[in-house]
Design a protein around this motif. Structure first.
Motif, mmCIF file in Angstrom:
data_model
loop_
_atom_site.group_PDB
_atom_site.id
_atom_site.type_symbol
_atom_site.label_atom_id
_atom_site.label_comp_id
_atom_site.label_asym_id
_atom_site.label_seq_id
_atom_site.Cartn_x
_atom_site.Cartn_y
_atom_site.Cartn_z
ATOM 1 N N TRP A 139 0.829 -1.213 0.000
ATOM 2 C CA TRP A 139 0.000 0.000 0.000
ATOM 3 C C TRP A 139 0.858 1.256 0.000
ATOM 4 C CZ3 TRP A 139 1.048 2.521 4.602
ATOM 5 C CH2 TRP A 139 1.201 1.775 5.774
ATOM 6 N N TRP A 188 -3.805 6.878 7.578
ATOM 7 C CA TRP A 188 -3.550 6.977 9.014
ATOM 8 C C TRP A 188 -3.755 8.433 9.391
ATOM 9 C CZ3 TRP A 188 1.082 9.198 11.504
ATOM 10 C CH2 TRP A 188 0.913 9.238 12.904
ATOM 11 N N GLU A 232 -6.096 3.190 9.462
ATOM 12 C CA GLU A 232 -5.229 2.620 10.501
ATOM 13 C C GLU A 232 -5.559 3.271 11.835
ATOM 14 O OE1 GLU A 232 -1.092 2.302 9.441
ATOM 15 O OE2 GLU A 232 -0.484 2.528 11.540
ATOM 16 N N LYS A 234 -5.457 4.493 15.658
ATOM 17 C CA LYS A 234 -4.445 4.810 16.680
ATOM 18 C C LYS A 234 -5.126 5.763 17.660
ATOM 19 C CE LYS A 234 0.323 6.390 17.306
ATOM 20 N NZ LYS A 234 1.544 6.895 16.690
ATOM 21 N N GLU A 268 -2.346 -2.045 13.735
ATOM 22 C CA GLU A 268 -0.953 -2.041 14.204
ATOM 23 C C GLU A 268 -0.920 -2.486 15.664
ATOM 24 O OE1 GLU A 268 1.543 1.076 12.840
ATOM 25 O OE2 GLU A 268 2.625 1.210 14.740
ATOM 26 N N ASP A 307 4.452 4.954 21.339
ATOM 27 C CA ASP A 307 4.495 4.097 20.157
ATOM 28 C C ASP A 307 5.965 3.783 19.841
ATOM 29 O OD1 ASP A 307 3.451 2.787 17.977
ATOM 30 O OD2 ASP A 307 3.220 4.582 16.745
ATOM 31 N N ASP A 339 5.998 -2.162 10.339
ATOM 32 C CA ASP A 339 6.061 -0.748 10.709
ATOM 33 C C ASP A 339 6.845 -0.678 12.026
ATOM 34 O OD1 ASP A 339 5.759 1.905 11.000
ATOM 35 O OD2 ASP A 339 3.571 1.939 11.035
HETATM 36 C C1 XUL Z 1 2.273 5.924 12.843
HETATM 37 C C2 XUL Z 1 2.064 4.862 11.864
HETATM 38 C C3 XUL Z 1 2.210 5.267 10.435
HETATM 39 C C4 XUL Z 1 1.255 4.590 9.515
HETATM 40 C C5 XUL Z 1 1.317 5.063 8.086
HETATM 41 O O1 XUL Z 1 2.152 5.508 14.154
HETATM 42 O O2 XUL Z 1 1.861 3.731 12.206
HETATM 43 O O3 XUL Z 1 3.515 5.070 10.050
HETATM 44 O O4 XUL Z 1 1.483 3.209 9.489
HETATM 45 O O5 XUL Z 1 1.134 6.420 7.983
#
Ligand code: XUL
Ligand code: CO
Length: 437
Positions: A139, A188, A232, A234, A268, A307, A339
């Motif tokens: 992606w 994200w 994504e 978070k 993630e 993170d 990642d």
């Molecule tokens: C940030 C994160 C990003 C996304 C892509 O915490 O995980 O790197 O995966 O923007």
């Protein structure tokens, strides 16, 4: 071009008895698990930003990583050279996919037009290298969080011109993702959230985010991009609260904006734990909601609250993740994207290999353990038996939505108190799990 990772050849599978740190002990790409090659189950991907752009700096100190191939400049030549280094690394590692942000691969210019031109020049090299190696784009995405213009958000910025700029940047990033045959595109919400509610119109910001993503879906159709869209989740960092908090929140948001059929989640591990969930919880919920798409494979640190994006090595996590994934039918368009970044103290180019090899082996072990758990079926049988009261009689009517409070009232008043449920056998099941790890 000069070889960047001199002295390191193709990483091979040598089996569990090997003591070679630059070999796979468990990841054997061609080995069949449940009738499918490991490489096709795991779909490993390298995150361009951490692997080739990050230098190891943190809030207390500057970059530490040795990158002898990088001249430190913002030139197109340096960016193109970095692409060749990246593909040399991925080829040697045997990763079949990669992911990037627009601004990782090409330098930001003074204007959007200049940035687009820079991106086009580097995309040309990415295309050549993809063709040469067969490595594919899992992606693409746009970096809508680093530049000061995005300090107050992008799609949720209070400044309409910033919203427009972000839309134009995403449009271009989608176009190049399509050009490179990308199998997906990730959103994200870097700074889509807030620091203070004293200055925030939350209702308006959420509406803007919904409008932005609806326009992205429209544009996707317009340019005939066939890849899968991901959000994504978070919960926080860099903002205090991010709107894409976790899978449950994202699903509610998608539903509220009529987007539930256009997006899946890219989950993630470290984001899950920041939200107060386990990684498996997020995967399980996404699977239950039908929006499990892709994975950013990493881990946090129990003792640090941010993170940390460490490489995944926890065998329980990898096993439970693969168990849920296999039960959900495995990846369609998604994959396991690392990642993750090497520790600031791991400064040599070879550390990038050690880090990825460890992550790939950990997931390979997880895959094999999960397949064995499924084959033996003991957890699945336990779960099935636990819910057996819904397989017949009134339970079945509840499951099918064929009853009502009146009937349930009459039934239970006549029947009397429910019998005690059998033991949930928590410890016994945990003990059994240990036998698979
Ligand atoms: C940030 C994160 C990003 C996304 C892509 O915490 O995980 O790197 O995966 O923007
Ligand atoms: Co990520």
């Amino acid at each position: 071009m000069r070889e960047a990772f001199k002295g390191i050849g193709k990483i091979k599978f040598e089996g569990a008895k090997s003591s070679n740190p630059l070999a796979f002990k468990h990841y054997n790409p061609d080995e069949l698990v449940e009738g499918k090659a490991m490489r096709d189950h795991l779909r490993f991907s390298v995150a361009y930003w951490h692997a080739f752009c990050g230098g190891g700096s943190d809030q207390f100190g500057s970059a530490t990583r040795q990158k002898p191939w990088d001249d430190g400049s913002n030139s197109i030549e340096n960016a193109q050279n970095r692409v060749r280094v990246a593909f040399e690394f991925m080829e040697k590692l045997g990763a079949e996919f990669y992911c990037f942000h627009d601004r990782d691969v090409a330098p930001e210019g003074d204007t959007l037009a200049e940035s687009n031109k820079n991106l086009d020049a580097v995309v040309k090299t990415l295309k050549e290298e993809q063709k040469r190696t067969g490595i594919k784009l899992l992606w693409g995405t746009a970096n809508l969080f680093s530049h000061p213009r995005y300090a107050n958000g992008a799609a949720t910025s209070p400044n309409a011109d910033v919203f427009a700029y972000a839309a134009a940047q995403v449009a271009k990033a989608m176009e190049v993702t399509k050009e490179l045959g990308g199998q997906g595109y990730t959103f994200w919400g870097g700074r889509e959230g807030y620091k203070s509610l004293l200055n925030t119109d939350m209702k308006r910001e959420l509406a803007h985010l919904g409008a932005f993503l609806n326009m992205a879906v429209e544009y996707k159709k317009e340019i005939k991009f066939k890849g899968q869209f991901y959000i994504e989740p978070k919960p926080k960092e860099p903002t205090k609260h991010q709107y894409d908090f976790d899978t449950g929140t994202v699903y509610g948001f998608l539903k509220a904006n009529g987007l539930e059929n256009d997006f899946k989640v890219n989950l993630e591990a470290n984001h899950a734990t920041l939200a107060g969930h386990t990684f498996q919880h997020e995967l399980e919920l996404a699977a239950a909601l039908g929006i499990l798409g892709s994975v950013d494979a990493n881990r946090g640190d129990l003792l640090l609250g941010w993170d940390t994006d460490q490489f995944p090595t926890d065998l329980y996590d990898c096993t439970m993740a693969m168990y849920t994934l296999l039960n959900a039918g495995g990846f369609k368009t998604g994959g396991l994207n690392f990642d993750a970044k090497v520790a600031r103290e791991s400064i040599e180019p070879v550390d990038l290999f050690h880090a990825h090899i460890g992550g790939m082996d950990a997931f390979a072990r997880g895959l094999k353990a999960a397949a064995k758990m499924r084959k033996d079926g003991c957890f699945a049988k336990f779960v099935k038996d636990r819910y057996a009261s819904f397989d017949a009689g009134l339970g079945k009517k509840i499951d099918k939505g064929n009853t009502n409070f009146g009937e349930l009232q009459t039934y239970i008043l006549a029947k009397g108190n429910p019998a005690a449920s059998p033991s949930a056998r928590v410890e016994m099941l945990e003990n059994i799990l240990n036998e698979y790890i």
